[in-house]
Design a protein around this motif. Structure first.
Motif, PDB file in Angstrom:
ATOM      1  N   ARG A  52      -7.535  14.929   0.266  1.00 38.13           N
ATOM      2  CA  ARG A  52      -6.312  14.214  -0.107  1.00 38.13           C
ATOM      3  C   ARG A  52      -5.202  14.562   0.890  1.00 38.13           C
ATOM      4  NH1 ARG A  52      -4.548  11.770  -4.969  1.00 38.13           N
ATOM      5  NH2 ARG A  52      -6.506  12.248  -5.967  1.00 38.13           N
ATOM      6  N   PHE A  74       2.138   1.994  12.855  1.00 33.55           N
ATOM      7  CA  PHE A  74       2.364   0.593  12.468  1.00 33.55           C
ATOM      8  C   PHE A  74       3.779   0.158  12.833  1.00 33.55           C
ATOM      9  CE2 PHE A  74      -1.119   1.106   9.107  1.00 33.55           C
ATOM     10  CZ  PHE A  74      -2.036   0.419   9.873  1.00 33.55           C
ATOM     11  N   HIS A 128      -5.865  12.968   4.179  1.00 36.97           N
ATOM     12  CA  HIS A 128      -5.536  11.537   4.089  1.00 36.97           C
ATOM     13  C   HIS A 128      -4.025  11.309   4.209  1.00 36.97           C
ATOM     14  CE1 HIS A 128      -5.628   7.377   2.780  1.00 36.97           C
ATOM     15  NE2 HIS A 128      -4.762   7.665   1.826  1.00 36.97           N
ATOM     16  N   ILE A 129      -3.251  12.108   3.486  1.00 31.00           N
ATOM     17  CA  ILE A 129      -1.790  11.914   3.513  1.00 31.00           C
ATOM     18  C   ILE A 129      -1.267  12.150   4.932  1.00 31.00           C
ATOM     19  CG2 ILE A 129       0.432  12.716   2.621  1.00 31.00           C
ATOM     20  CD1 ILE A 129      -1.055  13.559   0.069  1.00 31.00           C
ATOM     21  N   LEU A 140     -10.948   4.491   4.827  1.00 30.01           N
ATOM     22  CA  LEU A 140     -11.936   3.782   4.013  1.00 30.01           C
ATOM     23  C   LEU A 140     -13.189   4.644   3.816  1.00 30.01           C
ATOM     24  CD1 LEU A 140     -12.890   1.183   2.650  1.00 30.01           C
ATOM     25  CD2 LEU A 140     -13.560   0.324   4.890  1.00 30.01           C
ATOM     26  N   VAL A 188       0.845  -1.205   0.000  1.00 34.02           N
ATOM     27  CA  VAL A 188       0.000   0.000   0.000  1.00 34.02           C
ATOM     28  C   VAL A 188       0.879   1.253   0.000  1.00 34.02           C
ATOM     29  CG1 VAL A 188      -1.606   1.356   1.413  1.00 34.02           C
ATOM     30  CG2 VAL A 188      -2.039  -1.061   1.047  1.00 34.02           C
ATOM     31  N   THR A 230       1.521   6.852  -6.601  1.00 36.21           N
ATOM     32  CA  THR A 230       0.347   7.670  -6.927  1.00 36.21           C
ATOM     33  C   THR A 230       0.703   9.149  -6.820  1.00 36.21           C
ATOM     34  OG1 THR A 230      -1.055   5.948  -5.971  1.00 36.21           O
ATOM     35  CG2 THR A 230      -2.086   8.084  -6.345  1.00 36.21           C
ATOM     36  N   GLY A 240      -3.063   4.425  -8.668  1.00 33.11           N
ATOM     37  CA  GLY A 240      -4.017   4.971  -7.706  1.00 33.11           C
ATOM     38  C   GLY A 240      -5.053   3.928  -7.334  1.00 33.11           C
ATOM     39  N   MET A 253      -7.511   3.650   9.847  1.00 35.44           N
ATOM     40  CA  MET A 253      -7.812   2.835   8.664  1.00 35.44           C
ATOM     41  C   MET A 253      -9.292   2.910   8.320  1.00 35.44           C
ATOM     42  SD  MET A 253      -5.084   1.630   7.427  1.00 35.44           S
ATOM     43  CE  MET A 253      -4.231   3.079   7.979  1.00 35.44           C
ATOM     44  N   LEU A 290      -6.238  -3.638   3.476  1.00 39.87           N
ATOM     45  CA  LEU A 290      -5.489  -3.282   4.683  1.00 39.87           C
ATOM     46  C   LEU A 290      -6.439  -2.928   5.835  1.00 39.87           C
ATOM     47  CD1 LEU A 290      -2.793  -2.784   6.040  1.00 39.87           C
ATOM     48  CD2 LEU A 290      -2.829  -0.448   5.175  1.00 39.87           C
ATOM     49  N   LEU A 348       1.308   5.180   9.503  1.00 35.01           N
ATOM     50  CA  LEU A 348       2.502   4.414   9.138  1.00 35.01           C
ATOM     51  C   LEU A 348       3.486   4.360  10.310  1.00 35.01           C
ATOM     52  CD1 LEU A 348       3.028   3.049   6.470  1.00 35.01           C
ATOM     53  CD2 LEU A 348       4.341   5.035   5.738  1.00 35.01           C
ATOM     54  N   ASN A 388      -2.463   9.337   7.397  1.00 31.99           N
ATOM     55  CA  ASN A 388      -1.923   8.004   7.154  1.00 31.99           C
ATOM     56  C   ASN A 388      -0.405   7.963   7.255  1.00 31.99           C
ATOM     57  OD1 ASN A 388      -4.607   7.507   6.855  1.00 31.99           O
ATOM     58  ND2 ASN A 388      -4.281   5.966   5.304  1.00 31.99           N
TER      59      ASN A 388
HETATM   60  C1  HEM Z   1      -0.425   3.041   5.351  1.00 37.29           C
HETATM   61  C2  HEM Z   1      -1.506   3.475   4.842  1.00 37.29           C
HETATM   62  C3  HEM Z   1      -1.662   4.536   3.775  1.00 37.29           C
HETATM   63  C4  HEM Z   1      -0.813   5.535   3.373  1.00 37.29           C
HETATM   64  C5  HEM Z   1       0.590   5.846   3.910  1.00 37.29           C
HETATM   65  C6  HEM Z   1      -1.483   6.264   2.303  1.00 37.29           C
HETATM   66  C7  HEM Z   1      -0.961   7.347   1.626  1.00 37.29           C
HETATM   67  C8  HEM Z   1      -1.462   7.878   0.468  1.00 37.29           C
HETATM   68  C9  HEM Z   1      -0.770   8.798  -0.417  1.00 37.29           C
HETATM   69  C10 HEM Z   1       0.637   9.369  -0.182  1.00 37.29           C
HETATM   70  C11 HEM Z   1      -1.588   9.034  -1.476  1.00 37.29           C
HETATM   71  C12 HEM Z   1      -1.254   9.878  -2.688  1.00 37.29           C
HETATM   72  C13 HEM Z   1      -1.753  11.254  -2.488  1.00 37.29           C
HETATM   73  C14 HEM Z   1      -1.379  12.166  -3.621  1.00 37.29           C
HETATM   74  O1  HEM Z   1      -1.894  11.989  -4.723  1.00 37.29           O
HETATM   75  O2  HEM Z   1      -0.535  13.045  -3.390  1.00 37.29           O
HETATM   76  C15 HEM Z   1      -2.814   8.303  -1.263  1.00 37.29           C
HETATM   77  C16 HEM Z   1      -3.906   8.311  -2.102  1.00 37.29           C
HETATM   78  C17 HEM Z   1      -5.106   7.695  -1.828  1.00 37.29           C
HETATM   79  N1  HEM Z   1      -5.367   6.837  -0.771  1.00 37.29           N
HETATM   80 FE1  HEM Z   1      -4.051   6.282   0.642  1.00 37.29          FE
HETATM   81  N2  HEM Z   1      -2.720   5.717   2.098  1.00 37.29           N
HETATM   82  C18 HEM Z   1      -2.870   4.661   2.972  1.00 37.29           C
HETATM   83  C19 HEM Z   1      -3.988   3.841   3.099  1.00 37.29           C
HETATM   84  C20 HEM Z   1      -5.162   4.017   2.428  1.00 37.29           C
HETATM   85  C21 HEM Z   1      -6.375   3.302   2.690  1.00 37.29           C
HETATM   86  C22 HEM Z   1      -6.537   2.225   3.781  1.00 37.29           C
HETATM   87  C23 HEM Z   1      -7.309   3.766   1.825  1.00 37.29           C
HETATM   88  C24 HEM Z   1      -8.755   3.356   1.645  1.00 37.29           C
HETATM   89  C25 HEM Z   1      -9.221   2.195   1.825  1.00 37.29           C
HETATM   90  C26 HEM Z   1      -6.696   4.794   1.001  1.00 37.29           C
HETATM   91  C27 HEM Z   1      -7.320   5.528   0.013  1.00 37.29           C
HETATM   92  C28 HEM Z   1      -6.688   6.424  -0.845  1.00 37.29           C
HETATM   93  C29 HEM Z   1      -7.301   7.056  -2.005  1.00 37.29           C
HETATM   94  C30 HEM Z   1      -8.748   6.908  -2.455  1.00 37.29           C
HETATM   95  C31 HEM Z   1      -6.306   7.836  -2.629  1.00 37.29           C
HETATM   96  C32 HEM Z   1      -6.431   8.626  -3.952  1.00 37.29           C
HETATM   97  C33 HEM Z   1      -5.907   7.720  -5.035  1.00 37.29           C
HETATM   98  C34 HEM Z   1      -5.880   8.321  -6.420  1.00 37.29           C
HETATM   99  O3  HEM Z   1      -5.556   9.499  -6.558  1.00 37.29           O
HETATM  100  O4  HEM Z   1      -6.207   7.588  -7.359  1.00 37.29           O
HETATM  101  N3  HEM Z   1      -5.389   4.911   1.391  1.00 37.29           N
HETATM  102  N4  HEM Z   1      -2.720   7.598  -0.068  1.00 37.29           N
END
Ligand code: HEM
Ligand code: HEM
Length: 241
Positions: free
Chosen positions: A188, A202, A191-192, A173, A28, A35, A54, A169, A64, A199, A195
């Motif tokens: 976004r 974890f 989220h960053i 979701l 992930v 991404t 993505g 988590m 996860l 991390l 998460n």
């Molecule tokens: C250790 C766990 C996670 C980390 C460190 C993480 C980190 C990130 C990062 C860095 C991005 C890219 C943001 C950008 O475009 O600049 C991202 C995108 C995203 N994450 Fe996570 N994430 C984690 C877990 C999750 C989980 C559990 C979900 C949902 C079930 C999720 C859903 C998303 C979605 C929907 C995006 C946008 C993706 C896209 O642009 O297509 N993430 N995440």
């Protein structure tokens, strides 16, 4: 074999964490980084990143969340039954309350069902409702007798790190659609930030979990080990008869 059935059940949670959850965290995180690099076009290499990263991040992210909430529930199930002041101990002392057993079982069912519904809900309000219910279940079950929380050293507690990581988590979701639909990118960024914290938590789980495993005696050794002195204020601290 040196392990009794109780010890084997205790091992289920660390086994699932090491063989399933941690590898998924690695994948992930890898896709998360890709991404981001692809979206921001960072570095010459980023032009070669496929557009699917993505979606793959989200698919494995779904897995996860299920994994982390799942192993937390496995740990709770062990603790409420076999833990100190858990159901078995209450039964042996003759003060087991069957109503409480029923309510805890119901709470497990409600928590799992809420998570299943959260995966299926598309409407924003229902996602909020099911995420909240899942979170409440995780917190309420965590404060049942038998669950070892390390309240006096909460800052290095496997329980508190674990509960916060699980809630993060569930939240990730719940906001998947918001991340995609928000033109300002606020969700976004949220989220960053969250998460990245997850991390680090974890990482903490890997450290505090292995420590806890080392501290817990095998079930047949426990009666002897618990005669030792665990009281840090006593002059006989860390001595055994
Ligand atoms: C250790 C766990 C996670 C980390 C460190 C993480 C980190 C990130 C990062 C860095 C991005 C890219 C943001 C950008 O475009 O600049 C991202 C995108 C995203 N994450 Fe996570 N994430 C984690 C877990 C999750 C989980 C559990 C979900 C949902 C079930 C999720 C859903 C998303 C979605 C929907 C995006 C946008 C993706 C896209 O642009 O297509 N993430 N995440
Ligand atoms: C994502 C990773 C993990 C999460 C979210 C997590 C979460 C939790 C939670 C919430 C508990 C409940 C406390 C209790 O029942 O008393 C627990 C217990 C436990 N965990 Fe983990 N854990 C993780 C990884 C690990 C790892 C890698 C190990 C060991 C290698 C481990 C070993 C244990 C042990 C031995 C217990 C029961 C003893 C205790 O309560 O301290 N965990 N875990």
């Amino acid at each position: 074999m040196l392990l009794n059935l109780k010890d084997i059940i205790l091992l289920l949670h660390p086994i699932l964490a090491c063989t399933f959850v941690f590898p998924v965290i690695g994948i992930v995180s890898y896709f998360a980084w890709q991404t981001r690099q692809r979206r921001l076009r960072e570095g010459a290499e980023s032009k070669k990143i496929p557009p699917t990263v993505g979606r793959e991040h989200v698919q494995l992210g779904n897995l996860l969340t299920a994994g982390v909430v799942g192993i937390t529930l496995v740990a709770y199930a062990y603790s409420v039954i076999f833990g100190f002041q858990g159901f078995l101990m209450q039964a042996s002392e003759g003060n087991l309350d069957w109503l409480r057993v029923g309510l805890v079982a119901l709470m497990f069912a409600v928590t799992i069902a809420s998570l299943v519904f959260l995966y299926q809900a598309h409407n924003r309000i229902w996602r909020g409702v099911f995420a909240t219910l899942t979170g409440i279940g995780i917190v309420v079950l965590g404060f049942q007798p038998g669950v070892f929380r390390r309240d006096d050293e909460w800052y290095v507690s496997h329980f508190y790190y674990g509960i916060v990581a699980s809630l993060l988590m569930i939240f990730a979701l719940a906001i998947v659609q918001d991340i995609y639909q928000d033109r300002t990118q606020t969700w976004r960024r949220v989220h960053i930030a969250l998460n990245t914290v997850a991390l680090i938590l974890f990482l903490g789980q890997g450290i505090t979990g292995t420590r806890d495993l080392l501290e817990i005696p095998l079930s047949w050794q426990a009666p002897a080990i618990y005669q030792c002195n665990f009281d840090s204020n006593s002059p006989d601290f860390k001595t055994c008869p």
